[in-house]
Motif scaffolding. Structure first.
Motif, PDB file in Angstrom:
ATOM      1  N   ARG A 118       0.801  -1.273   0.040  1.00 51.17           N
ATOM      2  CA  ARG A 118       0.004   0.174  -0.209  1.00 51.17           C
ATOM      3  C   ARG A 118       0.914   1.207  -0.106  1.00 51.17           C
ATOM      4  O   ARG A 118       1.819   1.431   0.510  1.00 51.17           O
ATOM      5  N   ARG A 119       0.121   2.550  -0.290  1.00 51.86           N
ATOM      6  CA  ARG A 119       0.711   3.761  -0.481  1.00 51.86           C
ATOM      7  C   ARG A 119       2.059   3.920  -1.516  1.00 51.86           C
ATOM      8  O   ARG A 119       2.861   4.393  -1.198  1.00 51.86           O
ATOM      9  N   LYS A 120       1.961   2.996  -2.506  1.00 48.72           N
ATOM     10  CA  LYS A 120       2.921   2.823  -3.611  1.00 48.72           C
ATOM     11  C   LYS A 120       2.349   2.939  -5.034  1.00 48.72           C
ATOM     12  O   LYS A 120       2.902   2.760  -6.016  1.00 48.72           O
ATOM     13  N   GLY A 121       0.980   3.383  -5.057  1.00 47.09           N
ATOM     14  CA  GLY A 121       0.344   3.530  -6.619  1.00 47.09           C
ATOM     15  C   GLY A 121      -0.118   2.282  -6.853  1.00 47.09           C
ATOM     16  O   GLY A 121      -0.690   2.381  -8.082  1.00 47.09           O
ATOM     17  N   VAL A 122      -0.155   1.262  -6.174  1.00 48.45           N
ATOM     18  CA  VAL A 122      -0.683   0.139  -6.730  1.00 48.45           C
ATOM     19  C   VAL A 122      -2.180  -0.030  -6.915  1.00 48.45           C
ATOM     20  O   VAL A 122      -2.470  -0.580  -8.297  1.00 48.45           O
ATOM     21  N   ALA A 123      -2.880   0.699  -5.894  1.00 46.52           N
ATOM     22  CA  ALA A 123      -4.186   0.554  -6.121  1.00 46.52           C
ATOM     23  C   ALA A 123      -4.770   1.371  -7.328  1.00 46.52           C
ATOM     24  O   ALA A 123      -5.580   0.963  -8.096  1.00 46.52           O
ATOM     25  N   THR A 124      -4.068   2.641  -7.364  1.00 49.25           N
ATOM     26  CA  THR A 124      -4.512   3.534  -8.363  1.00 49.25           C
ATOM     27  C   THR A 124      -4.246   2.954  -9.851  1.00 49.25           C
ATOM     28  O   THR A 124      -5.019   2.994 -10.683  1.00 49.25           O
ATOM     29  N   ALA A 125      -3.080   2.296  -9.936  1.00 49.62           N
ATOM     30  CA  ALA A 125      -2.867   1.721 -11.422  1.00 49.62           C
ATOM     31  C   ALA A 125      -3.715   0.584 -11.591  1.00 49.62           C
ATOM     32  O   ALA A 125      -4.178   0.284 -12.742  1.00 49.62           O
ATOM     33  N   ALA A 126      -3.857  -0.411 -10.534  1.00 52.78           N
ATOM     34  CA  ALA A 126      -4.639  -1.523 -10.697  1.00 52.78           C
ATOM     35  C   ALA A 126      -6.239  -1.073 -11.227  1.00 52.78           C
ATOM     36  O   ALA A 126      -6.685  -1.560 -12.110  1.00 52.78           O
ATOM     37  N   LEU A 127      -6.489  -0.021 -10.464  1.00 57.41           N
ATOM     38  CA  LEU A 127      -8.069   0.342 -10.970  1.00 57.41           C
ATOM     39  C   LEU A 127      -8.084   1.101 -12.342  1.00 57.41           C
ATOM     40  O   LEU A 127      -9.048   1.092 -12.982  1.00 57.41           O
ATOM     41  N   THR A 128      -7.061   1.868 -12.673  1.00 57.64           N
ATOM     42  CA  THR A 128      -7.024   2.343 -14.152  1.00 57.64           C
ATOM     43  C   THR A 128      -7.085   1.221 -15.080  1.00 57.64           C
ATOM     44  O   THR A 128      -7.873   1.238 -15.942  1.00 57.64           O
ATOM     45  N   LEU A 129      -6.188   0.250 -14.743  1.00 57.47           N
ATOM     46  CA  LEU A 129      -6.455  -1.109 -15.573  1.00 57.47           C
ATOM     47  C   LEU A 129      -7.950  -1.618 -15.707  1.00 57.47           C
ATOM     48  O   LEU A 129      -8.346  -2.158 -16.750  1.00 57.47           O
ATOM     49  N   ALA A 130      -8.490  -1.920 -14.620  1.00 54.43           N
ATOM     50  CA  ALA A 130      -9.747  -2.255 -14.425  1.00 54.43           C
ATOM     51  C   ALA A 130     -10.859  -1.426 -15.098  1.00 54.43           C
ATOM     52  O   ALA A 130     -11.821  -1.995 -15.649  1.00 54.43           O
ATOM     53  N   LEU A 131     -10.581  -0.177 -14.934  1.00 53.30           N
ATOM     54  CA  LEU A 131     -11.628   0.689 -15.830  1.00 53.30           C
ATOM     55  C   LEU A 131     -11.143   0.518 -17.316  1.00 53.30           C
ATOM     56  O   LEU A 131     -12.554   0.580 -18.012  1.00 53.30           O
ATOM     57  N   ASP A 132     -10.135   0.236 -17.683  1.00 54.93           N
ATOM     58  CA  ASP A 132      -9.902  -0.104 -19.181  1.00 54.93           C
ATOM     59  C   ASP A 132     -10.724  -1.299 -19.441  1.00 54.93           C
ATOM     60  O   ASP A 132     -11.435  -1.454 -20.726  1.00 54.93           O
ATOM     61  N   GLN A 133     -10.644  -2.258 -18.564  1.00 54.30           N
ATOM     62  CA  GLN A 133     -11.709  -3.569 -18.760  1.00 54.30           C
ATOM     63  C   GLN A 133     -12.810  -3.248 -18.779  1.00 54.30           C
ATOM     64  O   GLN A 133     -13.611  -3.856 -19.640  1.00 54.30           O
ATOM     65  N   ALA A 134     -13.381  -2.373 -18.071  1.00 55.61           N
ATOM     66  CA  ALA A 134     -14.935  -2.092 -18.083  1.00 55.61           C
ATOM     67  C   ALA A 134     -15.310  -1.360 -19.345  1.00 55.61           C
ATOM     68  O   ALA A 134     -16.346  -1.694 -20.020  1.00 55.61           O
ATOM     69  N   LYS A 135     -14.371  -0.648 -20.021  1.00 57.98           N
ATOM     70  CA  LYS A 135     -14.624   0.031 -21.067  1.00 57.98           C
ATOM     71  C   LYS A 135     -14.540  -1.080 -22.306  1.00 57.98           C
ATOM     72  O   LYS A 135     -15.667  -0.863 -23.138  1.00 57.98           O
ATOM     73  N   ALA A 136     -13.607  -2.002 -22.150  1.00 51.01           N
ATOM     74  CA  ALA A 136     -13.619  -3.010 -23.181  1.00 51.01           C
ATOM     75  C   ALA A 136     -14.952  -3.789 -23.210  1.00 51.01           C
ATOM     76  O   ALA A 136     -15.414  -4.234 -24.076  1.00 51.01           O
ATOM     77  N   LEU A 137     -15.566  -3.774 -21.998  1.00 48.33           N
ATOM     78  CA  LEU A 137     -16.875  -4.758 -21.914  1.00 48.33           C
ATOM     79  C   LEU A 137     -17.903  -4.043 -22.522  1.00 48.33           C
ATOM     80  O   LEU A 137     -19.070  -4.337 -22.495  1.00 48.33           O
ATOM     81  N   GLY A 138     -17.830  -2.537 -22.497  1.00 51.36           N
ATOM     82  CA  GLY A 138     -19.114  -1.811 -23.297  1.00 51.36           C
ATOM     83  C   GLY A 138     -19.583  -0.923 -22.170  1.00 51.36           C
ATOM     84  O   GLY A 138     -20.581  -0.200 -22.428  1.00 51.36           O
ATOM     85  N   LEU A 139     -19.037  -1.035 -20.891  1.00 53.65           N
ATOM     86  CA  LEU A 139     -19.740   0.001 -20.178  1.00 53.65           C
ATOM     87  C   LEU A 139     -19.294   1.528 -20.425  1.00 53.65           C
ATOM     88  O   LEU A 139     -18.236   1.590 -20.505  1.00 53.65           O
ATOM     89  N   ARG A 140     -20.343   2.307 -20.070  1.00 53.86           N
ATOM     90  CA  ARG A 140     -20.268   3.832 -20.248  1.00 53.86           C
ATOM     91  C   ARG A 140     -20.052   4.367 -19.055  1.00 53.86           C
ATOM     92  O   ARG A 140     -19.082   5.535 -19.085  1.00 53.86           O
ATOM     93  N   GLN A 141     -20.226   3.862 -18.025  1.00 59.17           N
ATOM     94  CA  GLN A 141     -19.819   4.403 -16.498  1.00 59.17           C
ATOM     95  C   GLN A 141     -19.704   3.511 -15.719  1.00 59.17           C
ATOM     96  O   GLN A 141     -20.143   2.340 -15.728  1.00 59.17           O
ATOM     97  N   ALA A 142     -18.691   3.666 -14.630  1.00 66.31           N
ATOM     98  CA  ALA A 142     -18.663   2.556 -13.542  1.00 66.31           C
ATOM     99  C   ALA A 142     -18.607   3.163 -12.087  1.00 66.31           C
ATOM    100  O   ALA A 142     -18.140   4.130 -11.897  1.00 66.31           O
ATOM    101  N   LEU A 143     -19.523   2.318 -11.234  1.00 63.78           N
ATOM    102  CA  LEU A 143     -19.510   2.819  -9.864  1.00 63.78           C
ATOM    103  C   LEU A 143     -18.683   2.028  -9.254  1.00 63.78           C
ATOM    104  O   LEU A 143     -18.475   1.002  -9.285  1.00 63.78           O
ATOM    105  N   ILE A 144     -18.048   2.923  -8.241  1.00 64.83           N
ATOM    106  CA  ILE A 144     -16.916   2.550  -7.306  1.00 64.83           C
ATOM    107  C   ILE A 144     -17.239   2.842  -5.734  1.00 64.83           C
ATOM    108  O   ILE A 144     -17.539   4.177  -5.847  1.00 64.83           O
TER     109      ILE A 144
END
Length: 184
Positions: A118-144
């Motif tokens: 934690r506190r090393k940017g891991v969560a921020t980077a992982a969430l960015t990648l997951a949001l890319d996956q969400a976009k690829a699935l066709g989601l237009r917005q994501a609730l977090i």
């Protein structure tokens, strides 16, 4: 972990020991994004049970898989640094749709990063990648969502474009902050 190169990988039985090391670093706390709520720690340690759990979790990503009525299709990924891919840093779950519980409490994406990463940017980077996956699935917005007192998670969501919709009291899950991220 400076200059980490975060990747999301598909869960695999080959990383059983690495998964246990990561999961048990949380101690008795909840493991957000790990999808292990239905298993005991003893279940996780058992290689056959672990393998069956992995197979089930992977099937949840397949939209043709029939699921129990209270479940939605989701893609479970493990978080690794590509320079040390045998060490799991955390887990992230992307739900393909929202049911009522996810709309109120859980959101499209749940994640957890082991305390030592934690506190090393891991969560921020992982969430960015997951949001890319969400976009690829066709989601237009994501609730977090996150607990109201989890300022680190709130900052992670906000760094990824999360706009706070509201903060709500829930009967069983405390006070929850709900953010929407636009994906288009």
């Amino acid at each position: 972990m400076a200059n980490a190169r975060i990747r999301l990988i598909q869960p695999t039985v080959e990383l059983h020991d690495a998964f246990l090391e990561c999961a048990f670093e949380f101690g008795s706390g909840h493991r957000d994004g790990f999808a292990t709520d239905s298993l005991t720690d003893e279940d996780l340690k058992d290689r056959a049970t672990f393998a069956a759990w992995i197979a089930t979790r992977l099937s949840y990503a397949d939209e043709t898989t029939l699921l129990p009525p209270d479940r939605v299709h989701d893609t479970l990924s493990w978080i690794v640094d590509e320079r040390e891919p045998q060490r799991i840093l955390g887990s992230i779950s992307l739900r393909h749709r929202l049911n009522d519980f996810l709309l109120q409490v859980g959101g499209h994406i749940g994640y957890g990063v082991r305390p030592s990463a934690r506190r090393k940017g891991v969560a921020t980077a992982a969430l960015t990648l997951a949001l890319d996956q969400a976009k690829a699935l066709g989601l237009r917005q994501a609730l977090i969502t996150c607990q109201d007192d989890n300022t680190a998670s709130a900052r992670t969501i906000e760094r990824n474009g999360g706009a706070l919709e509201d903060i709500r009291e829930t009967p069983d899950h405390g006070t929850v902050r709900r953010y929407w991220v636009q994906l288009n």
